[in-house]
Design a protein around this motif. Structure first.
Motif, PDB file in Angstrom:
ATOM      1  N   MET A   1      -8.589 -10.476   2.471  1.00 47.82           N
ATOM      2  CA  MET A   1      -9.510  -9.636   1.691  1.00 47.82           C
ATOM      3  C   MET A   1      -8.834  -8.355   1.212  1.00 47.82           C
ATOM      4  O   MET A   1      -8.978  -7.954   0.050  1.00 47.82           O
ATOM      5  CB  MET A   1     -10.750  -9.301   2.535  1.00 47.82           C
ATOM      6  N   VAL A   2      -8.084  -7.725   2.088  1.00 54.99           N
ATOM      7  CA  VAL A   2      -7.450  -6.452   1.742  1.00 54.99           C
ATOM      8  C   VAL A   2      -6.349  -6.638   0.714  1.00 54.99           C
ATOM      9  O   VAL A   2      -6.207  -5.827  -0.211  1.00 54.99           O
ATOM     10  CB  VAL A   2      -6.930  -5.756   3.011  1.00 54.99           C
ATOM     11  N   TYR A   3      -5.550  -7.692   0.860  1.00 55.42           N
ATOM     12  CA  TYR A   3      -4.483  -7.936  -0.115  1.00 55.42           C
ATOM     13  C   TYR A   3      -5.051  -8.043  -1.534  1.00 55.42           C
ATOM     14  O   TYR A   3      -4.477  -7.524  -2.494  1.00 55.42           O
ATOM     15  CB  TYR A   3      -3.729  -9.220   0.243  1.00 55.42           C
ATOM     16  N   GLU A   4      -6.184  -8.716  -1.657  1.00 52.59           N
ATOM     17  CA  GLU A   4      -6.804  -8.868  -2.977  1.00 52.59           C
ATOM     18  C   GLU A   4      -7.228  -7.510  -3.531  1.00 52.59           C
ATOM     19  O   GLU A   4      -7.020  -7.209  -4.718  1.00 52.59           O
ATOM     20  CB  GLU A   4      -8.011  -9.809  -2.877  1.00 52.59           C
ATOM     21  N   MET A   5      -7.811  -6.682  -2.688  1.00 56.26           N
ATOM     22  CA  MET A   5      -8.249  -5.347  -3.118  1.00 56.26           C
ATOM     23  C   MET A   5      -7.073  -4.482  -3.549  1.00 56.26           C
ATOM     24  O   MET A   5      -7.126  -3.790  -4.577  1.00 56.26           O
ATOM     25  CB  MET A   5      -8.979  -4.645  -1.964  1.00 56.26           C
ATOM     26  N   VAL A   6      -6.013  -4.506  -2.765  1.00 54.95           N
ATOM     27  CA  VAL A   6      -4.843  -3.672  -3.043  1.00 54.95           C
ATOM     28  C   VAL A   6      -4.169  -4.106  -4.342  1.00 54.95           C
ATOM     29  O   VAL A   6      -3.780  -3.268  -5.168  1.00 54.95           O
ATOM     30  CB  VAL A   6      -3.860  -3.722  -1.858  1.00 54.95           C
ATOM     31  N   ARG A   7      -4.045  -5.401  -4.537  1.00 54.06           N
ATOM     32  CA  ARG A   7      -3.401  -5.892  -5.765  1.00 54.06           C
ATOM     33  C   ARG A   7      -4.236  -5.546  -6.999  1.00 54.06           C
ATOM     34  O   ARG A   7      -3.680  -5.230  -8.047  1.00 54.06           O
ATOM     35  CB  ARG A   7      -3.151  -7.390  -5.643  1.00 54.06           C
ATOM     36  N   LYS A   8      -5.557  -5.592  -6.866  1.00 54.42           N
ATOM     37  CA  LYS A   8      -6.411  -5.200  -7.990  1.00 54.42           C
ATOM     38  C   LYS A   8      -6.244  -3.722  -8.332  1.00 54.42           C
ATOM     39  O   LYS A   8      -6.450  -3.301  -9.468  1.00 54.42           O
ATOM     40  CB  LYS A   8      -7.879  -5.492  -7.667  1.00 54.42           C
ATOM     41  N   ALA A   9      -5.860  -2.929  -7.329  1.00 53.95           N
ATOM     42  CA  ALA A   9      -5.645  -1.498  -7.543  1.00 53.95           C
ATOM     43  C   ALA A   9      -4.201  -1.204  -7.943  1.00 53.95           C
ATOM     44  O   ALA A   9      -3.777  -0.044  -7.919  1.00 53.95           O
ATOM     45  CB  ALA A   9      -6.010  -0.729  -6.277  1.00 53.95           C
ATOM     46  N   GLY A  10      -3.454  -2.252  -8.285  1.00 49.97           N
ATOM     47  CA  GLY A  10      -2.092  -2.061  -8.775  1.00 49.97           C
ATOM     48  C   GLY A  10      -1.028  -1.951  -7.708  1.00 49.97           C
ATOM     49  O   GLY A  10       0.145  -1.689  -8.012  1.00 49.97           O
ATOM     50  N   GLY A  11      -1.405  -2.145  -6.445  1.00 49.67           N
ATOM     51  CA  GLY A  11      -0.447  -1.986  -5.356  1.00 49.67           C
ATOM     52  C   GLY A  11       0.172  -3.285  -4.895  1.00 49.67           C
ATOM     53  O   GLY A  11      -0.254  -4.379  -5.287  1.00 49.67           O
ATOM     54  N   VAL A  12       1.189  -3.157  -4.054  1.00 51.26           N
ATOM     55  CA  VAL A  12       1.835  -4.324  -3.454  1.00 51.26           C
ATOM     56  C   VAL A  12       1.510  -4.362  -1.968  1.00 51.26           C
ATOM     57  O   VAL A  12       1.160  -3.348  -1.354  1.00 51.26           O
ATOM     58  CB  VAL A  12       3.368  -4.317  -3.668  1.00 51.26           C
ATOM     59  N   CYS A  13       1.632  -5.542  -1.379  1.00 57.16           N
ATOM     60  CA  CYS A  13       1.261  -5.753   0.020  1.00 57.16           C
ATOM     61  C   CYS A  13       2.501  -5.983   0.863  1.00 57.16           C
ATOM     62  O   CYS A  13       3.305  -6.879   0.566  1.00 57.16           O
ATOM     63  CB  CYS A  13       0.308  -6.933   0.127  1.00 57.16           C
ATOM     64  N   ILE A  14       2.647  -5.174   1.898  1.00 60.07           N
ATOM     65  CA  ILE A  14       3.834  -5.216   2.760  1.00 60.07           C
ATOM     66  C   ILE A  14       3.437  -5.688   4.151  1.00 60.07           C
ATOM     67  O   ILE A  14       2.504  -5.158   4.762  1.00 60.07           O
ATOM     68  CB  ILE A  14       4.486  -3.821   2.873  1.00 60.07           C
ATOM     69  N   ALA A  15       4.148  -6.686   4.636  1.00 65.31           N
ATOM     70  CA  ALA A  15       3.935  -7.172   6.001  1.00 65.31           C
ATOM     71  C   ALA A  15       5.072  -6.668   6.878  1.00 65.31           C
ATOM     72  O   ALA A  15       6.249  -6.960   6.611  1.00 65.31           O
ATOM     73  CB  ALA A  15       3.870  -8.688   6.036  1.00 65.31           C
ATOM     74  N   ASP A  16       4.736  -5.912   7.904  1.00 69.24           N
ATOM     75  CA  ASP A  16       5.717  -5.432   8.874  1.00 69.24           C
ATOM     76  C   ASP A  16       5.852  -6.491   9.968  1.00 69.24           C
ATOM     77  O   ASP A  16       4.984  -6.638  10.821  1.00 69.24           O
ATOM     78  CB  ASP A  16       5.242  -4.100   9.458  1.00 69.24           C
ATOM     79  N   GLU A  17       6.966  -7.236   9.911  1.00 71.15           N
ATOM     80  CA  GLU A  17       7.209  -8.323  10.864  1.00 71.15           C
ATOM     81  C   GLU A  17       8.275  -7.939  11.894  1.00 71.15           C
ATOM     82  O   GLU A  17       8.905  -8.804  12.491  1.00 71.15           O
ATOM     83  CB  GLU A  17       7.662  -9.575  10.107  1.00 71.15           C
ATOM     84  N   VAL A  18       8.458  -6.642  12.096  1.00 76.56           N
ATOM     85  CA  VAL A  18       9.503  -6.171  13.006  1.00 76.56           C
ATOM     86  C   VAL A  18       9.328  -6.756  14.406  1.00 76.56           C
ATOM     87  O   VAL A  18      10.299  -7.108  15.065  1.00 76.56           O
ATOM     88  CB  VAL A  18       9.531  -4.624  13.039  1.00 76.56           C
ATOM     89  N   GLN A  19       8.091  -6.889  14.860  1.00 78.28           N
ATOM     90  CA  GLN A  19       7.854  -7.447  16.192  1.00 78.28           C
ATOM     91  C   GLN A  19       7.281  -8.858  16.171  1.00 78.28           C
ATOM     92  O   GLN A  19       7.487  -9.622  17.109  1.00 78.28           O
ATOM     93  CB  GLN A  19       6.915  -6.528  16.984  1.00 78.28           C
ATOM     94  N   THR A  20       6.565  -9.225  15.110  1.00 78.65           N
ATOM     95  CA  THR A  20       5.849 -10.514  15.119  1.00 78.65           C
ATOM     96  C   THR A  20       6.629 -11.658  14.482  1.00 78.65           C
ATOM     97  O   THR A  20       6.148 -12.787  14.473  1.00 78.65           O
ATOM     98  CB  THR A  20       4.501 -10.373  14.383  1.00 78.65           C
ATOM     99  N   GLY A  21       7.812 -11.397  13.955  1.00 79.27           N
ATOM    100  CA  GLY A  21       8.545 -12.430  13.228  1.00 79.27           C
ATOM    101  C   GLY A  21       9.350 -13.377  14.093  1.00 79.27           C
ATOM    102  O   GLY A  21       9.446 -13.230  15.305  1.00 79.27           O
ATOM    103  N   PHE A  22       9.879 -14.402  13.446  1.00 85.73           N
ATOM    104  CA  PHE A  22      10.845 -15.344  14.034  1.00 85.73           C
ATOM    105  C   PHE A  22      10.246 -16.250  15.103  1.00 85.73           C
ATOM    106  O   PHE A  22      10.913 -16.640  16.052  1.00 85.73           O
ATOM    107  CB  PHE A  22      12.072 -14.600  14.555  1.00 85.73           C
ATOM    108  N   GLY A  23       8.959 -16.581  14.945  1.00 87.59           N
ATOM    109  CA  GLY A  23       8.332 -17.573  15.819  1.00 87.59           C
ATOM    110  C   GLY A  23       7.728 -17.021  17.087  1.00 87.59           C
ATOM    111  O   GLY A  23       7.196 -17.790  17.892  1.00 87.59           O
ATOM    112  N   ARG A  24       7.780 -15.716  17.287  1.00 90.80           N
ATOM    113  CA  ARG A  24       7.282 -15.143  18.543  1.00 90.80           C
ATOM    114  C   ARG A  24       5.793 -15.434  18.759  1.00 90.80           C
ATOM    115  O   ARG A  24       5.352 -15.619  19.900  1.00 90.80           O
ATOM    116  CB  ARG A  24       7.541 -13.636  18.584  1.00 90.80           C
ATOM    117  N   THR A  25       5.010 -15.474  17.690  1.00 85.92           N
ATOM    118  CA  THR A  25       3.574 -15.728  17.862  1.00 85.92           C
ATOM    119  C   THR A  25       3.281 -17.187  18.216  1.00 85.92           C
ATOM    120  O   THR A  25       2.164 -17.518  18.603  1.00 85.92           O
ATOM    121  CB  THR A  25       2.787 -15.379  16.586  1.00 85.92           C
TER     122      THR A  25
END
Length: 478
Positions: A277-301
């Motif tokens: 939901m938020v990504y859609e709102m931000v993109r409509k407002a001209g922004g880009v969406c950034i995912a911080d995967e510093v801790q959650t990346g590489f299969g840890r979840t």
């Protein structure tokens, strides 16, 4: 006068913390014997003998740190550990005592301490060429970028290498502002995105923030299913983001950044469906969406390779570090060709980004995680661990919430489940007791009352059982 008041407040808070801690310790030490488990649990067997240590003692190291390093450095435990060796999911102190590392160097050691295949890649590359910047060609950076891009969904195909998660988030914010033509960034409360002058603005925990300008950054409510105002209702939290865009901005924003599971904030997983939901709102407002995967990346979840995939979204920019290098100073930003192109307006350069040694080590990490099927392993062991922790919650009132997924787990401790009062002093006592039993965990959350369980991904079922048994034993004495 303001500085003096702040220093006085800090001293009062420190005095209060020590007082609470002393009360909890006395309570712990005088607990009736009937409440104590019959025998302390023992570490699982591990076929490895550490090398004899002949270096300086813990006291000598601490004295030198105090003399020559900045006073902002902190250490865990009343008597800090002198860790001198590591092997897979275990660490050893100067006396040779073994500890189960359930925090992985702050969620950094992904494959395991001194994993032989990662170590070999680093050593062999170091023998040939230790450093050359990107002004020359070298296959290691290109090979690593290709392998990393192959792990990304959608059109996330352009890679920038940096040295840390803080640098990655700095670069991502720069990209967002240049690409969108806007300045305003949106981040979540309870977030941690780095400690540099720029990323400290994105961070939203007062324990990590200095009183400096945030620089066109606003924070919206974090969709916390446990403590949040709207529980797990993602739509209500998302509405607040739209309200902020409508009433707190020009209607245009540069971007939105979020961790899928807030790490430093205490392993807080975002309410399901929130990011879509938020990504859609931000993109409509001209922004880009950034995912911080510093801790959650590489299969840890466990369930997914990237944390953002648990929310069913594809970001415009992804930042990563920590587990990407298994301990190497390495980070990366991955984005689309369109967004990457904005940096070609000027010279964008990082002296050590893509260093041959780090690139070779990072590439080896990807191979090991695939070869050893660590994502599935995290799913299996994490499911077992969380199941046992949920059972433990039924036994001990102090456990207010068990959360997370895979091997990224949080245990929030409270003195009152209804009021959710943070059990600050009790957490400190249990933290010390776990160390005595041979378990090293992290702490998180604004009040430091959340145990962060994020071990190397080679963590086993026996390790998980020992960790829970140690928690049970320690809590039984409170």
């Amino acid at each position: 006068m303001g500085l003096r008041r702040n220093l006085t407040l800090q001293r009062l808070q420190s005095t209060e913390a020590k007082y609470l801690y002393s009360i909890a310790v006395r309570s712990f030490m005088t607990a009736p014997s009937s409440s104590v488990a019959a025998a302390a649990p023992e570490l699982p067997p591990f076929d490895y003998d550490p090398k004899p240590y002949t270096g300086p003692s813990a006291d000598e190291v601490l004295a030198k740190r105090k003399k020559f390093l900045g006073p902002s450095l902190f250490h865990y435990y009343q008597k800090p550990l002198n860790i001198v060796e590591g092997k897979m999911q275990y660490l050893f102190d100067e006396s040779g005592k073994r500890y189960l590392d359930a925090f992985a160097g702050i969620v950094t050691v992904s494959c395991g301490h001194c994993h032989p295949e990662v170590l070999n890649a680093i050593v062999e590359q170091s023998k040939l060429l230790q450093h050359a910047t990107t002004i020359y060609l070298h296959h290691a950076i290109a090979d690593f970028a290709e392998a990393l891009a192959s792990k990304m969904p959608g059109n996330l195909k352009v890679v920038y290498f940096v040295n840390s998660g803080t640098e990655a988030n700095e670069l991502a914010m720069l990209m967002a502002r240049l690409y969108s033509g806007n300045l305003g960034m949106i981040a979540l409360r309870n977030a941690y995105h780095g400690g540099s002058a720029g990323t400290i603005g994105l961070t939203a925990l007062n324990t990590w923030k200095y009183p400096i300008p945030q620089g066109e950054i606003s924070h919206v409510m974090n969709p916390d299913p446990y403590r949040g105002t709207f529980g797990s209702d993602a739509s209500q939290y998302a509405k607040e983001v739209q309200d902020h865009i409508d009433y707190g901005t020009s209607g245009k924003v540069a971007g939105f950044i979020a961790e899928t599971i807030q790490g430093v904030g205490g392993a807080v997983e975002l309410a399901p469906g929130y990011l879509k939901m938020v990504y859609e709102m931000v993109r409509k407002a001209g922004g880009v969406c950034i995912a911080d995967e510093v801790q959650t990346g590489f299969g840890r979840t466990g369930s997914h390779y990237w944390g953002f995939e648990t929310q069913g979204v594809i970001p415009d920019i992804v930042t990563m570090a920590k587990g990407i290098g298994n301990g190497l100073p390495l980070g990366a930003v991955v984005t689309t060709p369109e967004i990457a192109n904005v940096l070609a307006q000027k010279i964008q350069f990082n002296t050590f980004g893509g260093n041959p040694v780090c690139s070779s080590g990072g590439h080896a990490v990807l191979r090991v995680l695939d070869k050893e099927k660590r994502q599935k392993h995290c799913a299996d062991i994490g499911s077992h661990l969380i199941g046992r922790l949920n059972d433990l919650q039924q036994k001990h009132e102090i456990i207010g919430n068990v959360r997370g997924r895979g091997l990224m787990v949080g245990i929030e401790l409270v003195t009152d489940r209804k009021e959710k009062t943070p059990a600050k002093a009790e957490t400190a006592v249990l933290f010390e007791k776990l160390r005595e039993l041979g378990v090293l965990v992290g702490k998180g959350g604004l009040h430091g009352n959340v145990f962060r369980i994020k071990p190397p991904m080679c963590f086993t079922k026996d390790d998980a059982d020992f960790l829970v048994d140690a928690l049970d034993y320690a809590m039984s004495k409170l």
